[in-house]
Design a protein around this motif. Structure first.
Motif: not given
Length: 138
Positions: A56-59, A64-71, A113-121
């Motif tokens: 969570p954030a203040k702003n 990024h939207s719910s549509y992209g996050m579901k993918h 947030s990790p959801i938007f960060q490219r991980q080691i894989d």
């Protein structure tokens, strides 16, 4: 049972109280699939994955939207959910959109947030730990 509706022709949020617990259903246009349509195991995995990957954030984060996050969630967990089900999952975790009456929602989420960060894989979002038969393989 009490029911109220919020929104308009694009999106409706319906809540009802049953046995002192509040339940929410969201309907967006033709997408009437609800989070409760998923199996209990899938619901648990989706909520747990979102709790680890969305901060969570203040702003509000417009990029990024719910549509992209579901993918991203589907790519990591192997669980397909609709945009509507993603919005319900986020709502159930306490995330509220700035505008309810839109097809895809944006939330107050940290950009790092990790959801938007490219991980080691090389994929977005943190992988799930657990049984390889339960979670998507990378």
């Amino acid at each position: 049972m009490m029911t109220f509706e919020e929104g308009g022709s694009i999106c409706r949020i319906i809540s009802h109280v049953d046995n002192d617990r509040i339940y929410y259903k969201i309907e967006t246009g033709n997408d009437t699939a609800n989070f409760s349509d998923l199996s209990e195991e899938e619901q648990k995995i989706v909520l747990e994955w979102l709790q680890w990957n969305v901060w969570p954030a203040k702003n509000k984060l417009d990029e990024h939207s719910s549509y992209g996050m579901k993918h991203i969630l589907n790519n990591r967990t192997g669980i397909y959910i609709t945009n509507n089900q993603m919005k319900e999952a986020m709502w159930n975790l306490g995330f509220r959109p700035k505008k309810v009456n839109t097809l895809s929602w944006t939330f107050k989420i940290k950009k790092n947030s990790p959801i938007f960060q490219r991980q080691i894989d090389g994929r977005l979002g943190m992988p799930m730990l657990g049984s390889p038969t339960t979670y998507a393989k990378g």
